[in-house]
Design a protein around this motif. Sequence first.
Motif, PDB file in Angstrom:
ATOM      1  N   UNK A  59      30.412  41.730  42.352  1.00 32.46           N
ATOM      2  CA  UNK A  59      29.892  40.745  43.017  1.00 32.46           C
ATOM      3  C   UNK A  59      29.400  40.886  44.233  1.00 32.46           C
ATOM      4  N   UNK A  60      28.966  41.963  44.751  1.00 29.36           N
ATOM      5  CA  UNK A  60      28.550  42.352  45.967  1.00 29.36           C
ATOM      6  C   UNK A  60      26.870  42.859  45.746  1.00 29.36           C
ATOM      7  N   UNK A  61      26.372  42.722  44.652  1.00 28.64           N
ATOM      8  CA  UNK A  61      24.951  42.748  44.370  1.00 28.64           C
ATOM      9  C   UNK A  61      23.922  41.673  44.569  1.00 28.64           C
ATOM     10  N   UNK A  62      22.972  41.487  45.471  1.00 28.72           N
ATOM     11  CA  UNK A  62      22.485  40.199  45.734  1.00 28.72           C
ATOM     12  C   UNK A  62      21.402  40.178  44.605  1.00 28.72           C
TER      13      UNK A  62
ATOM     14  N   UNK B 122      45.239  34.642  51.718  1.00 34.10           N
ATOM     15  CA  UNK B 122      44.526  35.297  50.847  1.00 34.10           C
ATOM     16  C   UNK B 122      43.144  35.071  51.596  1.00 34.10           C
ATOM     17  N   UNK B 123      42.540  36.278  52.192  1.00 33.94           N
ATOM     18  CA  UNK B 123      40.996  36.267  53.106  1.00 33.94           C
ATOM     19  C   UNK B 123      39.992  35.629  52.187  1.00 33.94           C
ATOM     20  N   UNK B 124      40.141  36.041  50.873  1.00 31.85           N
ATOM     21  CA  UNK B 124      39.174  35.520  50.111  1.00 31.85           C
ATOM     22  C   UNK B 124      38.965  33.859  49.828  1.00 31.85           C
ATOM     23  N   UNK B 125      39.992  33.283  50.487  1.00 29.69           N
ATOM     24  CA  UNK B 125      40.057  31.771  50.219  1.00 29.69           C
ATOM     25  C   UNK B 125      39.626  31.285  51.546  1.00 29.69           C
ATOM     26  N   UNK B 126      39.186  32.066  52.596  1.00 31.16           N
ATOM     27  CA  UNK B 126      39.006  31.437  54.080  1.00 31.16           C
ATOM     28  C   UNK B 126      40.168  31.466  54.647  1.00 31.16           C
ATOM     29  N   UNK B 127      40.169  30.352  55.656  1.00 30.27           N
ATOM     30  CA  UNK B 127      41.469  30.364  56.476  1.00 30.27           C
ATOM     31  C   UNK B 127      42.374  29.226  56.257  1.00 30.27           C
ATOM     32  N   UNK B 128      42.171  28.604  54.802  1.00 31.33           N
ATOM     33  CA  UNK B 128      42.953  27.374  54.341  1.00 31.33           C
ATOM     34  C   UNK B 128      44.053  27.819  53.751  1.00 31.33           C
ATOM     35  N   UNK B 129      44.231  29.009  53.265  1.00 36.17           N
ATOM     36  CA  UNK B 129      45.505  29.365  52.673  1.00 36.17           C
ATOM     37  C   UNK B 129      46.763  29.350  53.580  1.00 36.17           C
ATOM     38  N   UNK B 130      48.001  29.533  52.702  1.00 34.54           N
ATOM     39  CA  UNK B 130      49.248  29.766  53.718  1.00 34.54           C
ATOM     40  C   UNK B 130      49.215  31.466  54.146  1.00 34.54           C
ATOM     41  N   UNK B 131      49.706  31.408  55.166  1.00 38.36           N
ATOM     42  CA  UNK B 131      49.918  32.851  56.027  1.00 38.36           C
ATOM     43  C   UNK B 131      50.067  32.629  57.352  1.00 38.36           C
TER      44      UNK B 131
ATOM     45  N   UNK C 252      30.673  37.727  41.562  1.00 37.24           N
ATOM     46  CA  UNK C 252      31.527  37.905  40.308  1.00 37.24           C
ATOM     47  C   UNK C 252      32.664  38.770  40.666  1.00 37.24           C
ATOM     48  N   UNK C 253      33.453  39.095  39.790  1.00 32.92           N
ATOM     49  CA  UNK C 253      34.510  40.005  39.832  1.00 32.92           C
ATOM     50  C   UNK C 253      35.853  39.612  40.778  1.00 32.92           C
ATOM     51  N   UNK C 254      36.619  40.299  41.238  1.00 28.95           N
ATOM     52  CA  UNK C 254      37.937  39.823  42.105  1.00 28.95           C
ATOM     53  C   UNK C 254      37.487  39.836  43.297  1.00 28.95           C
TER      54      UNK C 254
END
Length: 234
Positions: free
Chosen positions: A132-135, A10-19, A152-154
């Motif tokens: 969640x892309x609005x600053x 999951x790229x949203x979890x950074x580089x710590x997830x399995x893959x 926020x959001x997905x």
Amino acid sequence: MRKRRQIYGDPSAGRTGAGTNVAGDTARSLAKSYGERLRGCNVRDMDPEKAEGLSPELQQVLEPLLATIEELSERIVEYNDRIEALAQASYPQVELLKQIKGVGTLIALTFLLTLEDPHRFRKSRDVGGYLGLQPGRRKSGESEPQLHISKEGDPYLRTLLVQGAQHILGPFGIDRDLRRWGLKLAERGGRNAKKRAIVATARKLAVLLHHLWVSGEVYEPLHNSRRVMVAAAA
């Protein structure tokens, strides 16, 4: 798509997830610890043959890991084919969104499935805030410094949109209004200017995707630029 996400990480979890990305990094780190280098930088191309030419001790350590990466990569290809088939069979709107170079089936289909109903948003620009892309803005005297995005959001869709924006602004992105706008924003300088430009481009991309979804229009990459040229020539 959930299974593909679990395998690839999951790229949203950074580089710590399995893959496969983490497995690829592990393989490269192991080779580096032996004072050697693993051929090939793309994790999708890693297989046991990449260990040829390395020391016997390192080959023995790497071969099982590289075989696992090869297997996972094959499964990712399989899931990609399934996603393509699903989009073609049940989601014709995907082709509308894929008019934008840098937006593939995965981004388009994730966008559709996450938002579900395009008419839940009164305006296309509301989508950026929803994802969640609005600053934010902090008022301080006469200035209003820009804050971080709300996130926020997905998170998965948001990360995919950021990846799409990186392609649009990167060396392989084609000339278009969105690219010109993003590059101009990045040129303003200052700390983190490039990162802010990528996020802002991702937000504009989300707005554009929603607009195409609702309107069904044919995408014109240089629509705004041509309009300015016509007005200047009049």
